[in-house]
Design an enzyme around this catalytic site. Structure first.
Site, PDB file in Angstrom:
ATOM      1  CB  ALA A 180      -5.655   5.729  42.115  1.00  0.00           C
ATOM      2  CE1 TYR A 312       0.743  -2.567  53.633  1.00  0.00           C
ATOM      3  CE2 TYR A 312      -0.659  -1.603  51.930  1.00  0.00           C
ATOM      4  CZ  TYR A 312      -0.362  -2.658  52.780  1.00  0.00           C
ATOM      5  OH  TYR A 312      -1.137  -3.785  52.798  1.00  0.00           O
ATOM      6  CD  GLU A 386       6.194   0.518  47.583  1.00  0.00           C
ATOM      7  OE1 GLU A 386       5.168   0.937  48.177  1.00  0.00           O
ATOM      8  OE2 GLU A 386       6.166   0.030  46.444  1.00  0.00           O
TER       9      GLU A 386
END
Length: 423
Positions: A180, A312, A386
């Site tokens: 999320a 990330y 990512e």
């Protein structure tokens, strides 16, 4: 399945089944976020942090640990003398800037403007964005539904096709916002969707790609969790599923796929953990819908490419997550394409992406989408990407400044064009 615009509007609000008393909003005001170099001894760093109440960002802590420290504990943190740099001087203030969505009248123009990508947006506006795109390009797009969330929101998406007609070509299949708090992922898949439709009639490369593949794009695999990040806790990761006997909420949808789910060390059995795998394989409503939808693509024209977009760290991750020694049958081909894709991404802004098998490059995962879609759905290529920022040098973590939305999207669009031209 085809899905009407009216149906999307009707499923913006959660159903009574998933309704609950609203949690108090967490602002993170005054929290200072740090990147701590672990020097490959993260256990020592975690032991030093044990007396504090850090909020941990990253799962791969072999080289660094990203944490947010409450304002009452910042002095104690500094006294530890760790090798740390600042990610956010005030995490709450940066979250507030990120959430200052502003106004954008989507329906005022025939085709949404590129200014859409100048900022982040509320969930309802994302729904409208896709509705407006479909309305602007009715001859080669339709809205689709890939399942239903715990709280009754549809896992809506869009299906794009070219000159062969809908459903006539192998699938390119994208997932966004599985976790999320990874807001940049939905913006990137929206940009790719936008460019495919807007440039189809004018760009020969785009026309060739869309004439060769059908695209199925699900921007919010975890809509309940995404809404929760906007209303309550910006750093929420999992879905919003409750479990009998536990006060902890949420299952990691990307540890719940029914393949290699039963293996250990790639997910957690603790409902309070960020990587909680669930009680049984595929026992989240979201995963049940996604599995059925994925199988429908497999049984139709097959899946050429699947990408699960995350943040990330700046990685292109290939199969597999469940075993660090396992390799896909076409591993050499995938590696060559990943190398070329990373090189093309770098051309736009100099952003470097590391590529390699998921487990050996980053960390072990079990019950993951890429492993399922590789071995069960038989996709030719199945990757996790990512996005920004990097794991080693990046600042900001999940709360990526809005100024980086367009650069992130542009570099990925260039990578995707290269990948699908050469695959």
């Amino acid at each position: 399945m085809k899905w009407s615009i009216a149906a999307i509007a009707g499923l913006l609000a959660p159903s009574a089944f998933g309704a609950a008393v609203a949690d108090k909003k967490i602002t993170y005001n005054g929290y200072k976020a740090y990147r701590i170099s672990t020097h490959h001894d993260d256990a020592v760093i975690k032991a030093k942090l044990a007396p504090l109440s850090p909020v941990t960002f990253n799962l791969d802590t072999s080289e660094h640990l990203d944490v947010a420290i409450p304002p009452s504990e910042v002095a104690k943190f500094k006294a530890l003398g760790l090798d740390a740099t600042v990610l956010h001087e005030d995490l709450g203030a940066d979250i507030a800037k990120e959430a200052a969505f502003g106004t954008y009248d989507l329906t005022a123009q025939a085709v949404p403007s590129l200014t859409w990508f100048n900022t982040y947006h509320a969930y309802a506006d994302h729904v409208t964005f896709f509705s407006d795109l479909r309305a602007a390009y009715p001859n080669n797009s339709e809205l689709i539904n890939a399942g239903t969330s715990v709280q009754g929101r549809s896992l809506f998406g869009i299906h794009l096709w070219g000159s062969g007609g809908k459903g006539s070509k192998p699938a390119v299949y994208f997932h966004g916002s599985v976790h999320a708090r990874e807001w940049i992922t939905s913006k990137v898949v929206e940009y790719i969707t936008y460019q495919l439709l807007v440039q189809y009639s004018t760009d020969t490369v785009v026309k060739t790609i869309l004439d060769k593949y059908d695209f199925y794009i699900i921007p919010f695999v975890n809509p309940d969790g995404f809404v929760y990040t906007q209303t309550t806790n910006r750093l929420w990761r999992k879905n919003r599923q409750t479990r009998s006997g536990s006060s902890c909420v949420g299952t990691d949808i990307n540890r719940n796929w029914p393949y290699k789910w039963e293996l250990t060390n790639g997910a957690s059995t603790n409902p309070c953990d960020e990587t909680y795998k669930g009680v049984a394989a595929g026992d989240t409503p979201e995963n049940q819908g996604l599995v059925a939808f994925t199988q429908s693509l497999k049984n139709s024209k097959g899946i050429k490419l699947y990408i699960d977009w995350h943040s990330y760290g700046q990685y292109i991750l290939l199969p597999y997550g469940y075993n660090c020694a396992a390799r896909a049958a076409n591993h050499a081909r995938q590696t060559t394409l990943a190398q070329g894709t990373a090189a093309r991404i770098k051309l736009s802004y100099g952003t470097t992406f590391t590529y390699g098998p998921s487990c050996s490059t980053l960390y072990a995962t079990t019950g993951s989408s890429v492993d399922y879609i590789t071995d069960v759905a038989l996709a030719e290529f199945a990757w996790t990407i990512e996005l920004r920022p990097s794991g080693s040098q990046g600042t900001s973590g999940f709360v990526l400044p809005a100024a980086q939305i367009l650069p992130s999207a542009i570099e990925q669009w260039e990578g995707i064009k290269y990948l699908l031209t050469n695959a």
